[in-house]
Design a protein around this motif. Structure first.
Motif, PDB file in Angstrom:
ATOM      1  N   PRO A  13       0.834  -1.206   0.000  1.00 18.13           N
ATOM      2  CA  PRO A  13       0.000   0.000   0.000  1.00 18.13           C
ATOM      3  C   PRO A  13       0.866   1.252   0.000  1.00 18.13           C
ATOM      4  O   PRO A  13       2.089   1.190   0.037  1.00 18.13           O
ATOM      5  N   GLU A  14       0.193   2.400  -0.009  1.00 11.78           N
ATOM      6  CA  GLU A  14       0.925   3.664  -0.053  1.00 11.78           C
ATOM      7  C   GLU A  14       1.639   3.941   1.263  1.00 11.78           C
ATOM      8  O   GLU A  14       1.244   3.477   2.331  1.00 11.78           O
ATOM      9  N   THR A  15       2.714   4.714   1.165  1.00 16.87           N
ATOM     10  CA  THR A  15       3.480   5.094   2.344  1.00 16.87           C
ATOM     11  C   THR A  15       2.704   6.106   3.161  1.00 16.87           C
ATOM     12  O   THR A  15       2.212   7.108   2.627  1.00 16.87           O
ATOM     13  N   LEU A  16       2.583   5.856   4.458  1.00 16.03           N
ATOM     14  CA  LEU A  16       1.907   6.784   5.368  1.00 16.03           C
ATOM     15  C   LEU A  16       2.919   7.655   6.099  1.00 16.03           C
ATOM     16  O   LEU A  16       2.770   8.879   6.173  1.00 16.03           O
ATOM     17  N   LEU A  17       3.961   7.026   6.652  1.00 16.62           N
ATOM     18  CA  LEU A  17       4.977   7.747   7.417  1.00 16.62           C
ATOM     19  C   LEU A  17       6.335   7.532   6.767  1.00 16.62           C
ATOM     20  O   LEU A  17       6.715   6.411   6.441  1.00 16.62           O
ATOM     21  N   GLU A  18       7.065   8.623   6.583  1.00 13.43           N
ATOM     22  CA  GLU A  18       8.417   8.554   6.038  1.00 13.43           C
ATOM     23  C   GLU A  18       9.353   9.330   6.961  1.00 13.43           C
ATOM     24  O   GLU A  18       9.126  10.508   7.234  1.00 13.43           O
ATOM     25  N   VAL A  19      10.363   8.649   7.463  1.00 15.15           N
ATOM     26  CA  VAL A  19      11.337   9.250   8.374  1.00 15.15           C
ATOM     27  C   VAL A  19      12.694   9.259   7.681  1.00 15.15           C
ATOM     28  O   VAL A  19      13.177   8.214   7.248  1.00 15.15           O
ATOM     29  N   ASN A  20      13.287  10.435   7.551  1.00 16.68           N
ATOM     30  CA  ASN A  20      14.546  10.587   6.828  1.00 16.68           C
ATOM     31  C   ASN A  20      15.631  11.166   7.726  1.00 16.68           C
ATOM     32  O   ASN A  20      15.517  12.307   8.186  1.00 16.68           O
ATOM     33  N   ASP A  21      16.660  10.368   7.992  1.00 21.92           N
ATOM     34  CA  ASP A  21      17.854  10.813   8.709  1.00 21.92           C
ATOM     35  C   ASP A  21      17.510  11.529  10.022  1.00 21.92           C
ATOM     36  O   ASP A  21      18.062  12.581  10.343  1.00 21.92           O
ATOM     37  N   LEU A  22      16.614  10.939  10.780  1.00 22.44           N
ATOM     38  CA  LEU A  22      16.178  11.537  12.049  1.00 22.44           C
ATOM     39  C   LEU A  22      17.288  11.473  13.090  1.00 22.44           C
ATOM     40  O   LEU A  22      17.909  10.423  13.291  1.00 22.44           O
ATOM     41  N   ARG A  23      17.521  12.586  13.746  1.00 20.14           N
ATOM     42  CA  ARG A  23      18.516  12.666  14.809  1.00 20.14           C
ATOM     43  C   ARG A  23      17.928  13.383  16.013  1.00 20.14           C
ATOM     44  O   ARG A  23      17.223  14.383  15.870  1.00 20.14           O
ATOM     45  N   LYS A  24      18.238  12.840  17.184  1.00 24.85           N
ATOM     46  CA  LYS A  24      17.888  13.512  18.431  1.00 24.85           C
ATOM     47  C   LYS A  24      19.078  13.444  19.359  1.00 24.85           C
ATOM     48  O   LYS A  24      19.441  12.378  19.865  1.00 24.85           O
ATOM     49  N   HIS A  25      19.719  14.589  19.567  1.00 26.10           N
ATOM     50  CA  HIS A  25      20.880  14.701  20.440  1.00 26.10           C
ATOM     51  C   HIS A  25      20.505  15.521  21.669  1.00 26.10           C
ATOM     52  O   HIS A  25      19.745  16.486  21.571  1.00 26.10           O
ATOM     53  N   PHE A  26      21.015  15.115  22.803  1.00 28.55           N
ATOM     54  CA  PHE A  26      20.799  15.848  24.050  1.00 28.55           C
ATOM     55  C   PHE A  26      22.122  16.428  24.521  1.00 28.55           C
ATOM     56  O   PHE A  26      23.146  15.734  24.492  1.00 28.55           O
ATOM     57  N   THR A  27      22.099  17.675  24.962  1.00 29.52           N
ATOM     58  CA  THR A  27      23.291  18.302  25.505  1.00 29.52           C
ATOM     59  C   THR A  27      23.325  18.097  27.015  1.00 29.52           C
ATOM     60  O   THR A  27      22.362  18.434  27.715  1.00 29.52           O
ATOM     61  N   LEU A  28      24.412  17.520  27.505  1.00 31.01           N
ATOM     62  CA  LEU A  28      24.563  17.223  28.927  1.00 31.01           C
ATOM     63  C   LEU A  28      25.616  18.144  29.522  1.00 31.01           C
ATOM     64  O   LEU A  28      26.672  18.358  28.939  1.00 31.01           O
ATOM     65  N   GLY A  29      25.323  18.662  30.698  1.00 27.64           N
ATOM     66  CA  GLY A  29      26.284  19.535  31.367  1.00 27.64           C
ATOM     67  C   GLY A  29      26.136  20.969  30.913  1.00 27.64           C
ATOM     68  O   GLY A  29      25.774  21.251  29.772  1.00 27.64           O
ATOM     69  N   SER A  30      26.412  21.893  31.814  1.00 28.69           N
ATOM     70  CA  SER A  30      26.236  23.318  31.526  1.00 28.69           C
ATOM     71  C   SER A  30      27.549  24.048  31.307  1.00 28.69           C
ATOM     72  O   SER A  30      27.560  25.234  31.036  1.00 28.69           O
ATOM     73  N   ARG A  41      24.087  11.199  21.769  1.00 33.93           N
ATOM     74  CA  ARG A  41      23.457  10.934  20.468  1.00 33.93           C
ATOM     75  C   ARG A  41      22.461   9.782  20.615  1.00 33.93           C
ATOM     76  O   ARG A  41      22.747   8.647  20.266  1.00 33.93           O
ATOM     77  N   ALA A  42      21.288  10.096  21.146  1.00 36.45           N
ATOM     78  CA  ALA A  42      20.287   9.064  21.415  1.00 36.45           C
ATOM     79  C   ALA A  42      19.768   8.436  20.126  1.00 36.45           C
ATOM     80  O   ALA A  42      19.591   7.218  20.035  1.00 36.45           O
ATOM     81  N   VAL A  43      19.477   9.261  19.143  1.00 36.05           N
ATOM     82  CA  VAL A  43      19.079   8.806  17.807  1.00 36.05           C
ATOM     83  C   VAL A  43      19.984   9.538  16.835  1.00 36.05           C
ATOM     84  O   VAL A  43      20.068  10.762  16.859  1.00 36.05           O
ATOM     85  N   ASP A  44      20.668   8.781  15.965  1.00 32.75           N
ATOM     86  CA  ASP A  44      21.761   9.392  15.208  1.00 32.75           C
ATOM     87  C   ASP A  44      21.722   9.026  13.723  1.00 32.75           C
ATOM     88  O   ASP A  44      22.642   8.437  13.185  1.00 32.75           O
ATOM     89  N   GLY A  45      20.609   9.375  13.077  1.00 25.55           N
ATOM     90  CA  GLY A  45      20.499   9.144  11.650  1.00 25.55           C
ATOM     91  C   GLY A  45      19.660   7.926  11.325  1.00 25.55           C
ATOM     92  O   GLY A  45      20.153   6.958  10.765  1.00 25.55           O
ATOM     93  N   VAL A  46      18.366   7.993  11.641  1.00 30.56           N
ATOM     94  CA  VAL A  46      17.453   6.862  11.455  1.00 30.56           C
ATOM     95  C   VAL A  46      16.487   7.176  10.317  1.00 30.56           C
ATOM     96  O   VAL A  46      15.894   8.262  10.285  1.00 30.56           O
ATOM     97  N   SER A  47      16.331   6.232   9.394  1.00 29.19           N
ATOM     98  CA  SER A  47      15.407   6.395   8.263  1.00 29.19           C
ATOM     99  C   SER A  47      14.577   5.123   8.095  1.00 29.19           C
ATOM    100  O   SER A  47      15.117   4.017   8.169  1.00 29.19           O
ATOM    101  N   PHE A  48      13.276   5.291   7.884  1.00 27.16           N
ATOM    102  CA  PHE A  48      12.396   4.155   7.610  1.00 27.16           C
ATOM    103  C   PHE A  48      11.062   4.680   7.109  1.00 27.16           C
ATOM    104  O   PHE A  48      10.795   5.894   7.156  1.00 27.16           O
ATOM    105  N   THR A  49      10.226   3.780   6.621  1.00 29.85           N
ATOM    106  CA  THR A  49       8.873   4.127   6.202  1.00 29.85           C
ATOM    107  C   THR A  49       7.889   3.161   6.852  1.00 29.85           C
ATOM    108  O   THR A  49       8.252   2.051   7.238  1.00 29.85           O
TER     109      THR A  49
END
Length: 341
Positions: A13-30, A41-49
């Motif tokens: 079937p048709e693609t509903l969700l497309e994720v391209n090179d998703l990254r989620k980085h958290f900065t620790l320490g002030s 680097r919790a999520v560091d370049g994730v792609s899927f459909t």
């Protein structure tokens, strides 16, 4: 535990969700007292459909980034970079006001069915909230009809609408959580370890409920789990994560019968075999998962991989096709044929 086996899929079937090179980085320490801020680097370049009506399961050890992917898609965590496209429309860069009416198309069922429900709200109020927020009911009579239908759809009596979360069992609370997600009439439901806190027999009931709802409503599911025995029964495709990256993704049968990444083979070797006495080589990984603050160079799995060689330590493998919509990120695949688990 008895779970209804998944029937084969027909035409894609048709693609509903497309994720391209998703990254989620958290900065620790002030940076106080001369300390430098560090990046996790919790999520560091994730792609899927995910296609309409499809189940994609996201699996891996605790801490690999599965739940961070889910929360980034829901914008509970704003993504650091990358694109999230839902039904052809990019949603990761929308303002809160523009995103709000689109949230009904993607809903989430959380791991803990108790903490995710407001204990001060009745089931009626919990289920009515998304219906009112998105203006789905045409009056009080329509609202009542919708609430009753939701309860029946998830296997709960209509007369339980006046009760509160603490008056239900864990499995019943998770059914309420599913009903709350369905109330918004979504196209995609993200299930973040939605059965891991439940008893074995209740797990099977909830999994079968999700499968029935998927067939009835043509729902897409992103099923996040570490329980590969459950995943094998309910998914169409599997994506395997390690240290913030997808290392293998493909159809369920290919992943379970012919995995092409050493990490996937190690995960599958720990799944209990269905027949007592049946043999399966247990692959025990040495060492600990590296820190996402300082991931190793090259292949992130090379510090634990029994097949690592010099190239693995300096060059990161790309997620390449090994045939039939099956992709794996491993240098061994450039010369080696498929191996059965």
């Amino acid at each position: 535990m008895s779970v209804t086996p998944l029937s084969p899929r027909g035409a894609a079937p048709e693609t509903l969700l497309e994720v391209n090179d998703l990254r989620k980085h958290f900065t620790l320490g002030s940076g106080l007292f001369g300390r430098r801020a560090r990046t996790l680097r919790a999520v560091d370049g994730v792609s899927f459909t995910v296609a309409r009506g499809e189940t994609l399961s996201l699996v891996g050890e605790s801490g690999c980034g599965k739940s961070t992917v889910a929360r980034s898609l829901m914008r509970l965590f704003p993504p650091t970079s990358g694109q999230v496209v839902l039904a052809g429309r990019r949603i990761d860069d929308l303002s809160a006001g523009t995103l709000r009416p689109l949230r009904r198309h993607i809903q989430m069922v959380f791991q803990d069915p108790f903490s995710s429900l407001n204990p001060r709200m009745s089931v009626r109020s919990i289920l009515a909230e998304p219906i009112r927020n998105f203006g789905l009911a045409k009056g009080s009579a329509d609202l009542d009809a919708r609430l009753g239908a939701l309860m029946e759809r998830v296997g709960l009596p209509r007369d339980a609408l006046g009760r509160y979360p603490h008056e239900f069992s864990g499995g019943q609370r998770q059914r309420i959580g599913i009903a709350r997600a369905l109330a918004a009439e979504p196209d995609l439901i993200i299930c973040d370890e939605a059965v891991s806190a439940l008893d074995v027999s209740v797990k099977a009931q909830i999994v079968n409920l999700l499968q029935d709802l998927q067939k009835e409503l043509d729902l897409a599911l992103l099923f996040i789990s570490h329980d590969l025995a459950i995943v094998e029964h309910m998914t169409h495709r599997v994506a395997v994560m390690y240290l913030g990256k997808i290392v293998e993704i493909g159809p369920r049968r290919d992943i379970f019968l012919a995995p092409r990444h050493p990490y996937t083979r190690a995960l599958l070797s720990a799944v209990p075999v269905p027949e007592p006495g049946a043999g399966r080589e247990r692959i025990v990984l040495k060492g600990d998962v590296p820190s996402p603050i300082a991931p190793p160079p090259g292949c992130r799995f090379h510090t634990r991989c029994p097949h690592a060689f010099d190239r693995c330590r300096v060059e990161e493998p790309t997620l390449d096709s090994v045939g039939n919509g099956h992709l794996a990120a491993c240098h061994l695949n450039e010369a080696a044929p498929a191996r059965a688990a």
